[in-house]
Design a protein around this motif. Structure first.
Motif, PDB file in Angstrom:
ATOM      1  N   ILE A   1     -77.952 -80.169 -63.902  1.00 45.75           N
ATOM      2  CA  ILE A   1     -77.140 -79.638 -62.810  1.00 45.75           C
ATOM      3  C   ILE A   1     -75.707 -79.414 -63.255  1.00 45.75           C
ATOM      4  CG2 ILE A   1     -76.189 -80.190 -60.551  1.00 45.75           C
ATOM      5  CD1 ILE A   1     -78.950 -81.769 -60.233  1.00 45.75           C
TER       6      ILE A   1
ATOM      7  N   THR B   1     -82.140 -76.541 -58.337  1.00 49.63           N
ATOM      8  CA  THR B   1     -81.008 -77.306 -58.885  1.00 49.63           C
ATOM      9  C   THR B   1     -79.995 -77.614 -57.791  1.00 49.63           C
ATOM     10  OG1 THR B   1     -80.361 -75.176 -59.758  1.00 49.63           O
ATOM     11  CG2 THR B   1     -80.901 -76.840 -61.350  1.00 49.63           C
TER      12      THR B   1
ATOM     13  N   SER C   1     -78.693 -81.239 -56.578  1.00 51.89           N
ATOM     14  CA  SER C   1     -77.307 -81.715 -56.697  1.00 51.89           C
ATOM     15  C   SER C   1     -76.790 -82.251 -55.367  1.00 51.89           C
ATOM     16  CB  SER C   1     -76.384 -80.610 -57.233  1.00 51.89           C
ATOM     17  OG  SER C   1     -76.133 -79.670 -56.238  1.00 51.89           O
TER      18      SER C   1
END
Ligand code: TRP
Length: 450
Positions: free
Chosen positions: A216, A441, A445
């Motif tokens: 990330i 992703t 995150s």
């Protein structure tokens, strides 16, 4: 209406777009992230991500911009014209404009510090120690002054327009930047201790790659480094001629961006260890210095220990940082300026001065509330908004934009494109794979489960 400006040549565009991409993110962000996260293993993962995700999104922006020949809001509205998604298009353009402006508001503060240290390096040549200590101690007055000067420089370039502003200054600053970077690398690599830094940078530690958080942060770094999501590359694409091959130019810009990030690692990591050789403490709690401490404590310590060449090396280094920041900041300011000039019929000089002043006002607010605002603005813009905007751009280009028109736009300037891998893969890849990859992703995150 006046004829819309264009870059005068391919090289002019590459200088401008690479200038936007190459910035503090490359010279400061990338090397320290790589050093702390597995060295060459991180570099490899970053290169893979840049080509698998950042380059396709860059292409989406360039194509949208050149097709519509307009700022982000108008371009996204145009491709969603006559669909229920026109509002989404306009929203994405305006959201990008706000994010670009906010990124500039914190970027200009950091760039102001670089200018302050640049002036300090000059002043130290004349031994004015009172001025030196004012320039290197953090104060509102100092930050306000230098952030203001930096914003004035940025506005000055943007007032000049595409050819006489962005292109002219990028074509001047980018080669100087590369030259300075090269000189500094050669010089630092010849100093004692440099090899140690090279080892930390280049010996891969693959065990760290298992950490999904790393993926990330590498993605965030790649998006930031290629200036994606907010409409910067879209608006630069809109100044390109229909005779140029976008896939090739986009590839070149990605290569330059990655090349400079990699080269910056060859400067920063060895420099940290040369500084250690001169007695600097380079680990805090077991972690290698990064962040402001690196640039404003360790490196100045190094320059101070170098004897009479020290101030000159410092001048070269902070000039490098300031140039890198300026070629990037102009591309951020161009986003709101192009939008306001084209949609509100305001003249370019007025728009540049007005918007620049407002953004500087926001910077001043951040400086006054640094501890509570700075991190928040950075996270809101780079961690959350940039991926989300990249996702929206791919969705609009892939699902809303008429496919036949997209394909025609790709062919312009590249007649034999149908034989290339780009033609066979990219349109579907951008439509199906990119949004999913970005979404995964992104969710990861926001909710770091693993
Ligand atoms: N890419 C630049 C850097 O690495 C910063 C930058 C310029 C940027 N324009 C942008 C970042 C737009 C995000 C969005 O420093």
């Amino acid at each position: 209406m006046a004829v819309r400006e264009q870059f005068s040549s391919r090289a002019g565009f590459v200088m401008a777009a690479a200038g936007s991409a190459v910035g503090l993110g490359n010279i400061w962000g990338f090397p320290t992230q790589a050093a702390g996260n597995g060295g060459a293993a991180f570099v490899l993962m970053y290169v893979a991500l840049a080509f698998l995700l950042a380059y396709p999104v860059l292409m989406t922006e360039l194509l949208l911009g050149r097709y519509a020949r307009a700022n982000a809001a108008t371009a996204l509205e145009k491709v969603s014209h006559d669909t229920p998604w026109q509002g989404l298009g306009r929203f994405t353009g305006y959201y990008g404009m706000v994010v670009a402006s906010l990124i500039l508001s914190f970027y200009a503060i950091i760039a102001g510090w670089m200018l302050a240290y640049l002036v300090e390096a000059f002043v130290s040549l004349f031994g004015l120690s009172a001025a030196e200590s004012w320039l290197t101690s953090s104060s509102f007055a100092r930050d306000f002054l230098f952030c203001g000067i930096f914003m004035l420089l940025t506005m000055g370039v943007i007032v000049g327009g595409v050819k006489k502003g962005i292109e002219k200054w990028s074509s001047l600053m980018m080669p100087s930047l590369l030259f300075l970077l090269l000189c500094l690398i050669v010089y630092v690599l010849l100093q004692p201790g440099a090899l140690e830094g090279l080892k930390v940078y280049l010996i891969p530690d693959f065990s760290q790659l298992a950490d999904p958080g790393l993926l990330i942060s590498a993605l965030g770094q790649a998006f930031f480094s290629l200036s994606l999501g907010v409409g910067t590359m879209l608006v630069y694409g809109s100044y390109l001629s229909k005779e140029d091959s976008l896939p090739k130019l986009g590839f070149l810009v990605t290569l330059v961006d990655m090349g400079v990030a990699f080269a910056a690692g060859l400067l920063i990591l060895p420099a940290i260890f040369v500084a250690q050789n001169y007695g600097a403490e380079i680990y805090t709690d077991g972690a290698l210095v990064a962040g402001p401490d690196l640039i404003f404590r360790i490196l100045p310590h190094l320059f101070d220990s170098m004897g009479s060449v020290g101030p000159w090396v410092a001048v070269a280094f902070f000039l490098l940082m300031s140039l890198a920041a300026l070629t990037s900041s102009i591309s951020m300011l161009e986003v709101p300026v192009a939008l306001v000039v084209e949609r509100r019929q305001v003249s370019r000089p007025r728009a540049a001065l007005l918007i620049g002043t407002i953004i500087f006002g926001v910077s001043a607010g951040i400086m006054l509330n640094f501890d509570s605002w700075f991190g928040w603005v950075v996270d809101f813009t780079t961690k959350y908004s940039q991926p989300l905007l990249g996702l929206l751009m791919c969705v609009i280009a892939g699902w809303v934009w008429r496919r036949s028109e997209l394909l025609i736009e790709i062919q312009k300037g590249h007649p034999e494109i149908e034989d290339t891998l780009f033609w066979k893969i990219w349109p579907r890849y951008m439509k199906y794979i990119c949004p999913v990859l970005i979404l995964i992703t992104f969710i990861h995150s926001v909710y770091p489960i693993v």
